[in-house]
Write a protein that holds these residues in place. Sequence first.
Motif, PDB file in Angstrom:
ATOM      1  N   LEU A   1       0.824  -1.204   0.000  1.00  0.00           N
ATOM      2  CA  LEU A   1       0.000   0.000   0.000  1.00  0.00           C
ATOM      3  C   LEU A   1       0.863   1.261   0.000  1.00  0.00           C
ATOM      4  CD1 LEU A   1      -2.897  -1.011   2.424  1.00  0.00           C
ATOM      5  CD2 LEU A   1      -2.916  -0.882  -0.073  1.00  0.00           C
ATOM      6  N   PHE A   2       2.029   1.195   0.621  1.00  0.00           N
ATOM      7  CA  PHE A   2       2.953   2.328   0.523  1.00  0.00           C
ATOM      8  C   PHE A   2       3.468   2.474  -0.905  1.00  0.00           C
ATOM      9  CE2 PHE A   2       7.342   3.973   0.712  1.00  0.00           C
ATOM     10  CZ  PHE A   2       7.067   5.246   1.202  1.00  0.00           C
ATOM     11  N   GLN A   3       3.736   1.343  -1.571  1.00  0.00           N
ATOM     12  CA  GLN A   3       4.146   1.382  -2.977  1.00  0.00           C
ATOM     13  C   GLN A   3       3.036   1.995  -3.831  1.00  0.00           C
ATOM     14  OE1 GLN A   3       7.270  -0.039  -4.301  1.00  0.00           O
ATOM     15  NE2 GLN A   3       6.607   1.293  -5.979  1.00  0.00           N
ATOM     16  N   LEU A   4       1.800   1.620  -3.559  1.00  0.00           N
ATOM     17  CA  LEU A   4       0.662   2.181  -4.287  1.00  0.00           C
ATOM     18  C   LEU A   4       0.593   3.701  -4.100  1.00  0.00           C
ATOM     19  CD1 LEU A   4      -2.946   0.838  -4.432  1.00  0.00           C
ATOM     20  CD2 LEU A   4      -2.578   3.090  -3.459  1.00  0.00           C
ATOM     21  N   THR A   5       0.701   4.149  -2.855  1.00  0.00           N
ATOM     22  CA  THR A   5       0.629   5.582  -2.573  1.00  0.00           C
ATOM     23  C   THR A   5       1.776   6.334  -3.216  1.00  0.00           C
ATOM     24  OG1 THR A   5      -0.401   5.023  -0.440  1.00  0.00           O
ATOM     25  CG2 THR A   5       0.405   7.270  -0.727  1.00  0.00           C
ATOM     26  N   THR A   6       2.983   5.779  -3.136  1.00  0.00           N
ATOM     27  CA  THR A   6       4.147   6.428  -3.727  1.00  0.00           C
ATOM     28  C   THR A   6       4.020   6.522  -5.248  1.00  0.00           C
ATOM     29  OG1 THR A   6       5.536   5.571  -1.933  1.00  0.00           O
ATOM     30  CG2 THR A   6       6.657   6.340  -3.905  1.00  0.00           C
TER      31      THR A   6
ATOM     32  N   ILE B   1       1.007  -1.200 -11.539  1.00  0.00           N
ATOM     33  CA  ILE B   1       1.228  -1.730 -10.188  1.00  0.00           C
ATOM     34  C   ILE B   1       0.118  -1.271  -9.247  1.00  0.00           C
ATOM     35  CG2 ILE B   1       2.759  -1.568  -8.190  1.00  0.00           C
ATOM     36  CD1 ILE B   1       5.119  -1.563 -10.098  1.00  0.00           C
ATOM     37  N   VAL B   2      -0.301  -0.014  -9.385  1.00  0.00           N
ATOM     38  CA  VAL B   2      -1.413   0.487  -8.567  1.00  0.00           C
ATOM     39  C   VAL B   2      -2.670  -0.351  -8.804  1.00  0.00           C
ATOM     40  CG1 VAL B   2      -2.982   2.439  -8.248  1.00  0.00           C
ATOM     41  CG2 VAL B   2      -0.522   2.834  -8.413  1.00  0.00           C
ATOM     42  N   LYS B   3      -2.960  -0.647 -10.061  1.00  0.00           N
ATOM     43  CA  LYS B   3      -4.133  -1.456 -10.390  1.00  0.00           C
ATOM     44  C   LYS B   3      -4.015  -2.851  -9.792  1.00  0.00           C
ATOM     45  CE  LYS B   3      -6.553  -3.461 -14.375  1.00  0.00           C
ATOM     46  NZ  LYS B   3      -6.559  -3.559 -15.863  1.00  0.00           N
TER      47      LYS B   3
END
Length: 289
Positions: A179-184, A255-257
């Motif tokens: 989730l941090f990767q998604l936010t970043t 990646i977000v998806k």
Amino acid sequence: MLVIGLVGGWIVAGRMLAPLTRITRAVRKAENGSLSHRIELEGRDDEFRELADAFDAMLAQLEARVSEQQRFAANASHELRTPLAVTQTLLDVARRSPNPDDGELLERLRVVNTRAIDLTEALLVLSRADQRSFTREPVDVSLLVEEATETLLPLAERHGVAIDISGDITPAAGSPALLFQLTTNLLHNAIVHNLPEDGTVWVTTGVEHEWARLTVENTGERLTAQSVSTLTEAFQRGTERVHSDHAGVGLGLAIVKSITRAHDGILTLTPRDGGGLRVTVQLPVSAPA
């Protein structure tokens, strides 16, 4: 009466078993790799019709996923081949040059190698999200936003982009790292794809209708609904991304998806009326600690 009964039973049994024969034939074709075949059973809405429709829907999903994986594998092979080919060319030129400039060569090789490493790490993150090989933990999305903003603040300053954060505590359940990767990724994308100067990024968090909601908006060039619909595909790049100093690897929104889908969430991308993009991620709310 016996003959009439046998003939009548044989006819009725044949009509009753005909749908099963069509379903069995479709199953065997799918087993042999043909996912484009559909049963398309007609007639009344009974158990056979419901089974055939469910099987057709499953085949359609499988065909779409296989096609998506094939496109992804082809694009990944192409993207990985590019830095390797550039490295080989640089080494060949340096070997033939009588007075090679080692400093310039090493710097160019470093840039190419960094891109290859970033691409490999992005592929690993994407694979991990697709496999859902993570443990769900309580996560406050608002804290992840603050951490991502602090990490990317120097990049925003270099691009002349202001970041505005608002919202409340947003509890969700999932992998803190993913989730941090998604936010970043969302914040990085909003900074890079912005106006040349005096751009703005708005990040809001909150809980709405039993969903943890994260919204990232940014100013930028005008986008069409058709172009926005392709941004979550792997290795899709906007015009600005290709020419920027932070070109990325074309997997940010993909990646977000994938992370959103792995967390049973909903991802929505819409163009802003004044230009730019609005991305909304909805995640199931976790129970309070």
